[in-house]
Design a protein around this motif. Sequence first.
Motif, short mmCIF file in Angstrom:
data_model
loop_
_atom_site.label_atom_id
_atom_site.label_comp_id
_atom_site.label_asym_id
_atom_site.label_seq_id
_atom_site.Cartn_x
_atom_site.Cartn_y
_atom_site.Cartn_z
N GLY A 218 1.13 -1.07 0.07
CA GLY A 218 -0.11 -0.14 -0.24
C GLY A 218 1.17 1.79 0.25
N THR A 219 0.44 2.41 -0.38
CA THR A 219 0.75 3.51 -0.36
C THR A 219 0.45 4.75 0.54
N LYS A 220 1.24 5.39 0.97
CA LYS A 220 0.72 6.50 1.94
C LYS A 220 0.94 8.24 0.76
N ARG A 221 -0.14 8.71 1.83
CA ARG A 221 0.04 10.28 0.64
C ARG A 221 0.04 11.05 2.36
N GLY A 222 0.16 12.22 2.16
CA GLY A 222 0.54 12.98 2.74
C GLY A 222 -1.23 14.52 2.68
N ILE A 223 -1.04 14.56 0.99
CA ILE A 223 -2.17 15.48 0.83
C ILE A 223 -2.01 15.32 -0.58
N TRP A 224 -3.53 14.85 -0.91
CA TRP A 224 -4.14 14.37 -2.21
C TRP A 224 -5.53 14.84 -2.46
N ALA A 225 -4.82 16.07 -3.87
CA ALA A 225 -5.55 17.17 -4.22
C ALA A 225 -6.25 15.85 -5.24
N ASN A 226 -7.28 15.19 -5.02
CA ASN A 226 -7.86 14.10 -6.01
C ASN A 226 -8.97 14.86 -7.17
#
Length: 286
Positions: A218-226
């Motif tokens: 799995g991955t991690k994303r601090g801030i994700w603008a989807n």
Amino acid sequence: MLRLFLTYLLLSLALHAVPASAETTNCTTIGSLPITITTQGVYCLTGNLSTSISAGAAITINTNNVTIDCNEWKIGGLAAGAGTGATGIYANARNNITIRNCGIRGFRRGVWFPGSAGGYHLIENNRFDNNTNFGIQTRGDGTTIRGNRVYDTGGTTIVNYAYGIDAWDNADIIDNAVSGVVATAGQNGGAFGIVSSSNEGGEVSRNRVSGLVEDGSGTKRGIWANGGRPVIRYNALIGNIAPDANDYGIVCNSSAGVARENIIIGYGAPATTIGGCTSVSNTINL
């Protein structure tokens, strides 16, 4: 001289005193859980409340224009365990809901406002901890999520991922602290600090995100603008000492998203620390 000194000392203490937070008392008291609110107005807590429900919501709001002020008291759901499907505070397609000064812990979702037909919510100055899947999850334009502390989110047995704050549509996400978002072990799940989806006119600013833990592949994303084109600026994103090249400090699904003057430490290789966004004057320290 002594009188002058004492006068100065008292004046100095008065100027530096920290005023106590005002308690909301002109309100309808919530005395037990679960409860459904059907009348507009201001509601408050006068003590800690808890429930062992594993489905539904501790507080369901079925009308518009409702404020819940917990006066720093807690709404708890820990008794239901990691498999809980319950929500702390729930409102579907409602408008103008305010949640403030609450401690919300032990639910699958701390606050859940689905339904993009609603909006104009304010979620401020709350503490969310030990919720198993989402700290805060909202939909609807005009929402503001500010000044919240979202700690120790994750561990659900229902899915393999965890989100600190997940806001859809045009929302401002400002001055929040998100720490300890942990994917469910053994299922290759992701950990996401703040996700802003379909945000065409909002801002993600002055937040601090740390302690994200993905599982396996799995991955991690601090801030994700989807999607959308939010402005992402002045955030501090603290990753691992040994970065994983699959992780992103900030990632945008469209170059219309602008990442400006953020501090990013310990996320991925230089090429993946910020992905997809228009990037300006960010500080990156691997």
